[in-house]
Design a protein around this motif. Structure first.
Motif, PDB file in Angstrom:
ATOM      1  N   PRO A   1      27.010   9.292 -59.423  1.00  0.00           N
ATOM      2  CA  PRO A   1      26.700  10.733 -59.344  1.00  0.00           C
ATOM      3  C   PRO A   1      27.273  11.349 -58.074  1.00  0.00           C
ATOM      4  CG  PRO A   1      24.719   9.414 -59.754  1.00  0.00           C
ATOM      5  CD  PRO A   1      25.809   8.459 -59.391  1.00  0.00           C
ATOM      6  N   LEU A   2      27.469  12.655 -58.117  1.00  0.00           N
ATOM      7  CA  LEU A   2      27.864  13.349 -56.902  1.00  0.00           C
ATOM      8  C   LEU A   2      26.863  13.057 -55.798  1.00  0.00           C
ATOM      9  CD1 LEU A   2      28.890  16.894 -58.192  1.00  0.00           C
ATOM     10  CD2 LEU A   2      30.399  14.998 -57.581  1.00  0.00           C
ATOM     11  N   GLN A   3      27.375  12.812 -54.618  1.00  0.00           N
ATOM     12  CA  GLN A   3      26.508  12.564 -53.464  1.00  0.00           C
ATOM     13  C   GLN A   3      25.599  13.774 -53.246  1.00  0.00           C
ATOM     14  OE1 GLN A   3      25.148  10.157 -51.727  1.00  0.00           O
ATOM     15  NE2 GLN A   3      26.864   9.549 -50.414  1.00  0.00           N
ATOM     16  N   GLY A   4      24.287  13.552 -53.306  1.00  0.00           N
ATOM     17  CA  GLY A   4      23.343  14.635 -53.073  1.00  0.00           C
ATOM     18  C   GLY A   4      23.035  15.500 -54.272  1.00  0.00           C
ATOM     19  N   ASP A   5      23.513  15.120 -55.466  1.00  0.00           N
ATOM     20  CA  ASP A   5      23.234  15.939 -56.648  1.00  0.00           C
ATOM     21  C   ASP A   5      21.735  15.892 -56.958  1.00  0.00           C
ATOM     22  OD1 ASP A   5      23.039  17.129 -59.206  1.00  0.00           O
ATOM     23  OD2 ASP A   5      25.070  16.498 -59.700  1.00  0.00           O
ATOM     24  N   PRO A   6      21.062  17.052 -56.996  1.00  0.00           N
ATOM     25  CA  PRO A   6      19.621  17.064 -57.219  1.00  0.00           C
ATOM     26  C   PRO A   6      19.222  17.006 -58.687  1.00  0.00           C
ATOM     27  CG  PRO A   6      20.369  19.290 -56.852  1.00  0.00           C
ATOM     28  CD  PRO A   6      21.587  18.411 -56.733  1.00  0.00           C
ATOM     29  N   LEU A   7      20.213  16.969 -59.599  1.00  0.00           N
ATOM     30  CA  LEU A   7      19.884  17.054 -61.025  1.00  0.00           C
ATOM     31  C   LEU A   7      20.241  15.803 -61.812  1.00  0.00           C
ATOM     32  CD1 LEU A   7      19.003  18.540 -63.570  1.00  0.00           C
ATOM     33  CD2 LEU A   7      21.195  19.742 -63.575  1.00  0.00           C
ATOM     34  N   TYR A   8      21.447  15.244 -61.617  1.00  0.00           N
ATOM     35  CA  TYR A   8      21.933  14.199 -62.519  1.00  0.00           C
ATOM     36  C   TYR A   8      21.820  12.811 -61.896  1.00  0.00           C
ATOM     37  CZ  TYR A   8      23.657  18.028 -65.344  1.00  0.00           C
ATOM     38  OH  TYR A   8      23.727  19.157 -66.112  1.00  0.00           O
ATOM     39  N   ALA A   9      21.377  11.859 -62.740  1.00  0.00           N
ATOM     40  CA  ALA A   9      21.198  10.470 -62.347  1.00  0.00           C
ATOM     41  C   ALA A   9      22.296   9.610 -62.959  1.00  0.00           C
ATOM     42  CB  ALA A   9      19.829   9.978 -62.819  1.00  0.00           C
ATOM     43  N   PRO A  10      22.492   8.379 -62.477  1.00  0.00           N
ATOM     44  CA  PRO A  10      23.428   7.479 -63.152  1.00  0.00           C
ATOM     45  C   PRO A  10      23.108   7.399 -64.642  1.00  0.00           C
ATOM     46  CG  PRO A  10      22.725   6.515 -61.078  1.00  0.00           C
ATOM     47  CD  PRO A  10      21.897   7.754 -61.273  1.00  0.00           C
ATOM     48  N   GLY A  11      24.143   7.497 -65.452  1.00  0.00           N
ATOM     49  CA  GLY A  11      23.960   7.585 -66.886  1.00  0.00           C
ATOM     50  C   GLY A  11      24.202   8.975 -67.425  1.00  0.00           C
ATOM     51  N   GLY A  12      24.187   9.976 -66.540  1.00  0.00           N
ATOM     52  CA  GLY A  12      24.536  11.322 -66.940  1.00  0.00           C
ATOM     53  C   GLY A  12      23.406  12.184 -67.439  1.00  0.00           C
ATOM     54  N   GLY A  13      22.153  11.713 -67.309  1.00  0.00           N
ATOM     55  CA  GLY A  13      21.009  12.521 -67.691  1.00  0.00           C
ATOM     56  C   GLY A  13      20.293  13.061 -66.471  1.00  0.00           C
ATOM     57  N   PRO A  14      19.270  13.902 -66.673  1.00  0.00           N
ATOM     58  CA  PRO A  14      18.498  14.401 -65.535  1.00  0.00           C
ATOM     59  C   PRO A  14      17.782  13.266 -64.815  1.00  0.00           C
ATOM     60  CG  PRO A  14      18.067  15.710 -67.505  1.00  0.00           C
ATOM     61  CD  PRO A  14      18.839  14.502 -67.950  1.00  0.00           C
ATOM     62  N   LEU A  15      17.585  13.443 -63.526  1.00  0.00           N
ATOM     63  CA  LEU A  15      16.815  12.466 -62.757  1.00  0.00           C
ATOM     64  C   LEU A  15      15.460  12.238 -63.412  1.00  0.00           C
ATOM     65  CD1 LEU A  15      17.693  13.874 -59.231  1.00  0.00           C
ATOM     66  CD2 LEU A  15      18.248  11.568 -60.034  1.00  0.00           C
ATOM     67  N   PRO A  16      14.965  11.013 -63.412  1.00  0.00           N
ATOM     68  CA  PRO A  16      13.719  10.729 -64.133  1.00  0.00           C
ATOM     69  C   PRO A  16      12.493  11.392 -63.537  1.00  0.00           C
ATOM     70  CG  PRO A  16      14.465   8.803 -62.908  1.00  0.00           C
ATOM     71  CD  PRO A  16      15.566   9.800 -62.840  1.00  0.00           C
ATOM     72  N   GLU A  17      12.521  11.680 -62.245  1.00  0.00           N
ATOM     73  CA  GLU A  17      11.375  12.313 -61.599  1.00  0.00           C
ATOM     74  C   GLU A  17      11.823  13.575 -60.866  1.00  0.00           C
ATOM     75  OE1 GLU A  17       9.270   9.655 -59.093  1.00  0.00           O
ATOM     76  OE2 GLU A  17       8.951   8.142 -60.643  1.00  0.00           O
ATOM     77  N   LEU A  18      11.178  14.682 -61.172  1.00  0.00           N
ATOM     78  CA  LEU A  18      11.407  15.971 -60.513  1.00  0.00           C
ATOM     79  C   LEU A  18      12.887  16.326 -60.417  1.00  0.00           C
ATOM     80  CD1 LEU A  18       8.803  15.669 -57.596  1.00  0.00           C
ATOM     81  CD2 LEU A  18       8.539  16.847 -59.797  1.00  0.00           C
ATOM     82  N   PRO A  19      13.576  16.379 -61.543  1.00  0.00           N
ATOM     83  CA  PRO A  19      14.987  16.788 -61.471  1.00  0.00           C
ATOM     84  C   PRO A  19      15.110  18.231 -61.014  1.00  0.00           C
ATOM     85  CG  PRO A  19      14.228  16.762 -63.742  1.00  0.00           C
ATOM     86  CD  PRO A  19      13.117  16.171 -62.925  1.00  0.00           C
ATOM     87  N   GLY A  20      16.179  18.519 -60.283  1.00  0.00           N
ATOM     88  CA  GLY A  20      16.421  19.872 -59.815  1.00  0.00           C
ATOM     89  C   GLY A  20      16.941  20.756 -60.926  1.00  0.00           C
ATOM     90  N   LEU A  21      17.366  21.963 -60.550  1.00  0.00           N
ATOM     91  CA  LEU A  21      17.918  22.924 -61.486  1.00  0.00           C
ATOM     92  C   LEU A  21      19.441  22.940 -61.363  1.00  0.00           C
ATOM     93  CD1 LEU A  21      15.408  25.854 -60.862  1.00  0.00           C
ATOM     94  CD2 LEU A  21      15.313  24.088 -62.640  1.00  0.00           C
TER      95      LEU A  21
END
Length: 300
Positions: A244-264
């Motif tokens: 993932p992009l360094q510091g991306d608040p939304l996307y996790a490895p695998g290309g989906g939203p972070l599992p906990e408190l994903p950003g906008l």
């Protein structure tokens, strides 16, 4: 925060037979009926140039106008640079943190508004995410806009981005074709992400520089060519590849939203830069390659 001058939103009634209040509530779901009733009582809504109450029975073709009073816009960097300008085209550099188009409370604090202060009538041919910096191309006239929009649809415009990702990939080049479509998001309901049910998408990533770190996993500077234009495509594709992009608040490895408190989607914190555009000038036929200087963190 700064108070803007307000804005008038225009819409045209497609189907009649409903009250104005019902039309507003059903068409513009960002506000509840009680909020629209307050705006009507304040005299902010007109139908056919006449101040409305909300009880009016609408007819097809009528124009509804909401005169939104001035509101406090979030702060954003407002400076932009000019890379190229002639009678047909304008190419500018957008800073990270400045939205390209109005939305989400932004109107005057957008690249479109700032550019049109100096170049009236210029129309963007594409958009960058709020947190993405770099090159945005504008058309200055309908002829140039139509020609370049057609070139974009036919994939005759080459687009290269610089991206700083977390981790040190073992590959030097990677073709990424993960489909992109809407998936569940706990705050928005849906957000674009890697999805087997999504639309075909294609990016090509290549390593420019690996940056090992004594502590941690390190980071890598990538150049990414995009051959399709799905929402958040690079952010999703590099995450899908495991970086993932360094510091991306939304996307996790695998290309989906972070599992906990994903950003906008509009949240910043990552480094992504629209670096190069290659296209044929709609007036002269000349092949142009424009380049926006990257920020220091994305330089080799």
């Amino acid at each position: 925060m700064a108070l803007n001058a307000g804005y008038s939103y225009h819409s045209q009634v497609q189907r009649g037979g409903v009250s104005l209040l019902a039309y507003l509530t059903g068409t513009f779901r960002h506000s509840a009926a009680e909020v629209w009733a307050q705006r009507l009582a304040a005299g902010e809504i007109e139908v056919g140039g006449v101040r409305a109450t909300g009880d009016e029975a609408l007819r097809p073709g009528q124009e509804v106008v909401w005169h939104r009073p001035p509101w406090q816009e979030p702060d954003a960097p407002l400076e932009f640079g000019v890379l190229f300008a002639d009678a047909s085209l304008l190419a500018v550099t957008k800073p990270s943190g400045l939205p390209t188009l109005p939305g989400g409370g932004f109107y005057e604090h957008t690249l479109l508004h700032q550019v049109r202060r100096h170049f009236p009538g210029a129309s963007p041919l594409h958009r960058l995410g709020r947190g993405t910096s770099g090159l945005v191309l504008f058309a200055r006239g309908e002829t140039a806009g139509a020609a370049l929009s057609a070139a974009w649809r036919e994939r005759e415009v080459t687009k290269t981005y610089l991206a700083l990702v977390a981790g040190l990939p073992s590959w030097d080049t990677l073709e990424i074709t993960a489909p992109i479509g809407p998936v569940a998001h706990p705050r928005l309901g849906e957000v674009y992400a890697a999805s087997p049910a999504g639309k075909a998408s294609h990016s090509a990533a290549r390593v420019l520089e690996r940056r090992p770190q004594a502590l941690g996993v390190g980071e890598t500077l990538l150049a990414v060519d995009i051959h399709t234009g799905r929402p958040h495509q690079i952010r999703i594709h590099v995450a899908w590849a495991g970086f993932p992009l360094q510091g991306d608040p939304l996307y996790a490895p695998g290309g989906g939203p972070l599992p906990e408190l994903p950003g906008l989607p509009g949240d910043g914190g990552y480094l992504l830069h629209a670096w190069r555009l290659g296209f044929r000038h709609p007036g002269t036929g000349q092949c142009l390659t424009l380049e926006a200087p990257p920020p220091p963190e994305l330089q080799m």
